[in-house]
Design an enzyme around this catalytic site. Structure first.
Site, PDB file in Angstrom:
ATOM      1  N   THR A 134      -1.814  -4.632   7.503  1.00 41.34           N
ATOM      2  CA  THR A 134      -2.740  -4.214   6.244  1.00 41.34           C
ATOM      3  C   THR A 134      -3.542  -3.089   6.689  1.00 41.34           C
ATOM      4  OG1 THR A 134      -2.322  -6.589   5.427  1.00 41.34           O
ATOM      5  CG2 THR A 134      -3.951  -5.088   4.385  1.00 41.34           C
ATOM      6  N   THR A 135      -4.357  -3.289   7.768  1.00 39.93           N
ATOM      7  CA  THR A 135      -5.427  -2.655   8.262  1.00 39.93           C
ATOM      8  C   THR A 135      -4.768  -1.259   8.812  1.00 39.93           C
ATOM      9  OG1 THR A 135      -6.935  -4.225   8.916  1.00 39.93           O
ATOM     10  CG2 THR A 135      -7.319  -2.195   9.905  1.00 39.93           C
ATOM     11  N   TYR A 158       1.981  -9.322  -4.684  1.00 37.90           N
ATOM     12  CA  TYR A 158       2.213  -8.795  -6.316  1.00 37.90           C
ATOM     13  C   TYR A 158       3.233  -9.532  -7.035  1.00 37.90           C
ATOM     14  CZ  TYR A 158       3.021  -6.077 -10.467  1.00 37.90           C
ATOM     15  OH  TYR A 158       2.900  -5.712 -11.642  1.00 37.90           O
ATOM     16  N   TYR A 215       1.923 -14.405   7.768  1.00 38.12           N
ATOM     17  CA  TYR A 215       0.719 -14.007   7.495  1.00 38.12           C
ATOM     18  C   TYR A 215       0.036 -14.440   6.244  1.00 38.12           C
ATOM     19  CZ  TYR A 215      -3.093 -10.141   6.956  1.00 38.12           C
ATOM     20  OH  TYR A 215      -4.319  -9.505   6.628  1.00 38.12           O
ATOM     21  N   ARG A 220      -5.524 -10.710  -1.031  1.00 41.11           N
ATOM     22  CA  ARG A 220      -4.800  -9.443  -1.017  1.00 41.11           C
ATOM     23  C   ARG A 220      -3.298  -9.558  -1.749  1.00 41.11           C
ATOM     24  NH1 ARG A 220      -7.361  -5.064   2.732  1.00 41.11           N
ATOM     25  NH2 ARG A 220      -5.866  -3.749   1.326  1.00 41.11           N
ATOM     26  N   LYS A 228      -1.222 -16.234  11.215  1.00 38.45           N
ATOM     27  CA  LYS A 228      -2.452 -15.648  11.167  1.00 38.45           C
ATOM     28  C   LYS A 228      -3.102 -15.911   9.405  1.00 38.45           C
ATOM     29  CE  LYS A 228      -4.604 -11.055  10.212  1.00 38.45           C
ATOM     30  NZ  LYS A 228      -4.362  -9.738  10.147  1.00 38.45           N
ATOM     31  N   ILE A 247      -6.757 -11.981  14.863  1.00 34.63           N
ATOM     32  CA  ILE A 247      -6.435 -10.241  14.775  1.00 34.63           C
ATOM     33  C   ILE A 247      -7.394  -9.768  13.922  1.00 34.63           C
ATOM     34  CG2 ILE A 247      -4.509  -9.069  13.545  1.00 34.63           C
ATOM     35  CD1 ILE A 247      -2.650 -11.344  13.994  1.00 34.63           C
TER      36      ILE A 247
END
Length: 291
Positions: free
Chosen positions: A44-45, A107, A133, A138, A161, A203
């Site tokens: 994501t980052t 989504y 994850y 989000r 994670k 992370i």
């Protein structure tokens, strides 16, 4: 292989929005020097949502090239389409990555059964180690402990994670999974507490610019020296919060440019540059802890 401070690496871009290999190499060398324990490429980052699949793969391959087997590389391979995750995972099987980080589908808000079948299908398609994850704020869905327990029975689903920030989940998950199932924090602000409750590392977004601090903090915590670890975490606590003052990775990219790790803080729309008022706040805290 996967423990300690693992960086959720940003994806540097030039002023025109193209991937900047020069900056990518520079920030990877920074992590090698500061003994970061693993690199997560294009999570994501790393702006996976705005990269094309070709760019996504290229950034991972460039990361592997620059790392040159000095640090394990975990590839972000998650998608809200199960078939797309499988395609990307299969494409990277012989690349040299150490494992995959698979975000819950975003989504489309699948049921727990949908989440189970999604990760099961990916697991059965590959021999690569898979890290689940969970980041509900989000993605719009939350991977529940019971579903994690079901998935942990698959040999190559090796850990989780968890970026929910909900520390109450840790004990329940640990009761339901085997001792070798890895629990990794995905939330810098609660990472130290997460490790104290049985996690094996984080992370980290903060590690992009504070790699040495994060490496030392995690090392101390994993040795059980929580007093010294908390001294470091106290120094970083305001930074942890400021790096989410606006949506990640807006602040961390600006901060990485400010301290000279990348040449540009360019993001792709719909992500926008860090607001001027937040630049001043972030600059002040960065300077105060000598980053």
């Amino acid at each position: 292989m996967f423990k300690g401070s693992m960086v959720a690496l940003i994806t540097p871009m030039d002023d025109k929005g193209n991937i900047c290999k020069k900056s990518l190499k520079k920030i990877i060398n920074y992590h090698i020097r500061n003994k970061t324990n693993a690199i997560v490429s294009v999570g994501t980052t790393g702006e996976s949502a705005t990269l094309t699949q070709k760019e996504h793969t290229n950034v991972i391959m460039n990361t592997l090239e620059f790392v040159d087997e000095q640090i394990p590389v975990i590839a972000g391979t998650g998608s809200n389409a199960t078939s797309e995750s499988i395609i990307l995972t299969k494409k990277l099987e012989k690349s040299g990555i150490s494992g995959c980080l698979n975000v819950t589908p975003y989504y489309n808000r699948p049921t727990q059964q949908g989440l189970y079948l999604h990760f099961k299908a990916i697991s059965e398609s590959t021999y690569l180690p898979q890290i689940l994850y969970n980041v509900p704020n989000r993605t719009g869905c939350n991977l529940l402990p019971e579903t994690i327990a079901q998935l942990s029975k698959y040999k190559n689903i090796i850990g989780l994670k968890d970026a929910s920030g909900d520390l109450s989940r840790i004990h329940k998950i640990k009761q339901l999974v085997g001792n070798d199932f890895l629990l990794i924090s995905g939330d810098d602000t609660t990472a130290l507490d997460f490790i104290q409750l049985g996690g094996i590392g984080v992370i980290s977004v903060t590690a992009n610019i504070a790699a040495n601090y994060m490496t030392k903090m995690c090392k101390l915590a994993l040795k059980g020296d929580f007093n010294k670890a908390r001294q470091i975490n106290k120094k970083l606590n305001t930074l942890h919060h400021l790096l989410f003052k606006e949506t990640n990775p807006i602040p961390i990219k600006w901060a990485a440019k400010y301290i000279g790790l990348i040449e540009s803080d360019t993001l792709r729309l719909p992500m926008t540059p860090l607001l001027q008022k937040n630049q001043h706040i972030l600059k002040k805290i960065i300077n105060s802890i000598n980053l």
